[in-house]
Enzyme design. Structure first.
Site, mmCIF file in Angstrom:
data_model
loop_
_atom_site.group_PDB
_atom_site.id
_atom_site.type_symbol
_atom_site.label_atom_id
_atom_site.label_comp_id
_atom_site.label_asym_id
_atom_site.label_seq_id
_atom_site.Cartn_x
_atom_site.Cartn_y
_atom_site.Cartn_z
ATOM 1 N N PHE A 1 69.908 51.130 62.725
ATOM 2 C CA PHE A 1 71.212 51.714 63.035
ATOM 3 C C PHE A 1 71.592 52.664 61.911
ATOM 4 C CE2 PHE A 1 75.782 52.148 62.789
ATOM 5 C CZ PHE A 1 76.075 52.527 64.084
ATOM 6 N N ASP B 1 69.003 53.875 53.749
ATOM 7 C CA ASP B 1 70.366 53.713 54.259
ATOM 8 C C ASP B 1 70.918 52.411 53.682
ATOM 9 O OD1 ASP B 1 72.668 53.155 55.667
ATOM 10 O OD2 ASP B 1 71.842 53.721 57.626
ATOM 11 N N LYS C 1 80.758 52.463 53.618
ATOM 12 C CA LYS C 1 81.431 51.163 53.813
ATOM 13 C C LYS C 1 82.115 50.611 52.559
ATOM 14 C CE LYS C 1 79.689 49.725 58.181
ATOM 15 N NZ LYS C 1 78.437 50.181 58.752
HETATM 16 C C1 LIG Z 1 78.059 51.340 59.527
HETATM 17 C C2 LIG Z 1 76.713 51.921 59.313
HETATM 18 C C3 LIG Z 1 76.467 53.290 59.483
HETATM 19 C C4 LIG Z 1 77.528 54.228 60.008
HETATM 20 O O1 LIG Z 1 78.613 54.303 59.168
HETATM 21 P P1 LIG Z 1 80.006 54.904 59.734
HETATM 22 O O2 LIG Z 1 80.887 54.905 58.529
HETATM 23 O O3 LIG Z 1 80.463 54.001 60.824
HETATM 24 O O4 LIG Z 1 79.711 56.268 60.224
HETATM 25 C C5 LIG Z 1 75.213 53.770 59.193
HETATM 26 N N1 LIG Z 1 74.239 52.953 58.759
HETATM 27 C C6 LIG Z 1 74.436 51.634 58.585
HETATM 28 C C7 LIG Z 1 73.325 50.788 58.083
HETATM 29 C C8 LIG Z 1 75.676 51.082 58.864
HETATM 30 O O5 LIG Z 1 75.861 49.772 58.718
#
Ligand SMILES: *Cc1c(COP(=O)(O)O)cnc(C)c1O
Length: 405
Positions: free
Chosen positions: A146, A231, A260
């Site tokens: 994701f 990520d 986050k």
């Molecule tokens: C939440 C998340 C995203 C996206 O972040 P947003 O601030 O919602 O755009 C991307 N990668 C990972 C692993 C995430 O947990």
């Protein structure tokens, strides 16, 4: 009818009438928070192990964070990136100190951080192809990944529920099996520019990269002149007990996406780029109006300061071990309901044997708020400031919910 009930009904009605229906929301209106607790509009309090989806690293309304944000809001909130501000300078310095020699780009969300990583990969590919555009642009990602909801992030997210309806996607993404190095190696060709994975997959059931796998990806990238992009939007900023989750694995990425927890509730994202790739972006090649505002950077600086001052990394490391062990007992005591419990630090997934919704509702009724992760995993994301008593309480509530007590 109490005033609070009228408010609750009307908030629900207003959502029903006016807010886009893109979220399956829990039937709860939250109005106040303090530490690991939130209160709904009827005055009921909950242990909040959703933490705004791993955002509220310091819990709700940490006094030092609130003071920093209030102070900055009264001084200067936004300037655009056409000018400098001391907060962005200092935050970049600190992130470089944490990640290694390189440079930082600030944005507002995880998707934007990842979008910058994808653009970085394209620039690297162009350089690799001797300056020719469109020849080297492939990015190898992991199945069940994701990376966000923008077109780039979504194209790197091979999940039908996320991509359906939005095709055609951005071309050039290929997908290997997480923790299967050979499946990634087999996808590398002359058109490949980068490998891009979450150190821990947070949205599809808490799947942790093994150290051998991540180290193998690092070697693969070095051998083929690919960028290793990590990520860390969910697993970074202390959630696993190290500032970055990849520090558990002893690897060095070429670029990192964060968001986050970084702002502790204020929207901020960042891309760190190692010095070898930091000059790929040149003036005019990327930008964002809001990225790294004085206010957002003040919030992030407060997060970093509190992590340091309250020794939160050490606390997460020490306190997560007994908590995880206690949660794992649930799989022993309720084998027909809990399939397994896994995770690292304060990023834990409880894999359920059946449907999640009734358990999430039962936990909520007993005062614990948690999000799902994928189709059959309940995620527990305490704030980094959670106390041993709060962690123990989450286990007790889980036990009661599973036992039907
Ligand atoms: C939440 C998340 C995203 C996206 O972040 P947003 O601030 O919602 O755009 C991307 N990668 C990972 C692993 C995430 O947990």
């Amino acid at each position: 009818m109490k005033v609070s009930e009228i408010t609750r009904l009307s908030t629900a009605d207003l959502y029903d009438a006016h807010v886009l229906k893109n979220y399956p929301r829990q039937p709860l209106t939250l109005v106040r928070g303090s530490g690991a607790r939130v209160w709904d509009d009827a005055g009921r309090s909950y242990l909040d192990f959703t933490s705004g989806i791993a955002v509220n690293a310091l819990g709700h309304c940490h006094p030092q964070w609130v003071a920093a944000v209030q102070r900055q809001a009264g001084e200067l909130i936004h300037t655009s990136n056409l000018f400098r501000h001391p907060n962005q300078a200092e935050l970049a310095r600190q992130l470089v100190g944490l990640a290694g020699p390189g440079r930082v780009f600030f944005c507002n969300s995880g998707a934007e951080a990842n979008e910058a990583l994808i653009k970085l990969a394209r620039l690297h590919g162009m350089k690799k192809a001797g300056g020719e555009e469109g020849r080297c642009f492939k990015i190898i990602c992991a199945k069940n990944a994701f990376h966000g909801r923008t077109f780039g992030g979504m194209s790197a997210t091979p999940q039908e529920k996320i991509q359906k309806g939005f095709r055609p996607l951005v071309p050039g993404f290929a997908f290997g099996e997480l923790n299967n190095l050979a499946s990634f190696a087999a996808l590398v060709d002359d058109a490949t520019a980068a490998i891009f994975v979450e150190t821990i997959q947070g949205e599809s059931g808490i799947n942790v990269c093994t150290p051998e796998f991540l180290r193998g990806l690092r070697e693969l990238c070095t051998r083929h002149n690919l960028l290793l992009l990590l990520d860390e939007v969910q697993c970074g900023v202390g959630r696993t007990g190290k500032f970055f989750a990849f520090e558990h694995h002893g690897v060095q990425p070429d670029a990192i996406g964060m968001a986050k927890g970084l702002g502790g509730g204020m929207p901020i994202g960042a891309m760190w780029v190692r010095e070898n790739a930091a000059d790929l972006f040149q003036p005019g090649s990327h930008g964002t109006t809001f990225g790294g505002t004085p206010l957002a950077c003040a919030a992030a600086l407060a997060v970093l300061e509190v992590i340091e001052k309250e020794k939160l990394l050490e606390k997460v490391t020490a306190q997560s071990a007994p908590w995880l062990a206690a949660l794992q007992k649930l799989a022993v005591n309720f084998p027909d309901k809990v399939a397994s419990v896994r995770g690292l630090g304060y990023l834990v997934g409880v894999q359920m044997a059946g449907d999640l919704a009734p358990t999430i509702a039962a936990l909520r009724e007993r005062g614990l708020l948690v999000p799902a992760s994928g189709n059959n995993v309940i995620r527990l994301l305490p704030p980094l400031t959670a106390t041993p008593a709060e962690l123990a309480q989450s286990v007790e509530i889980f036990r009661a919910a599973l036992g039907g007590a």
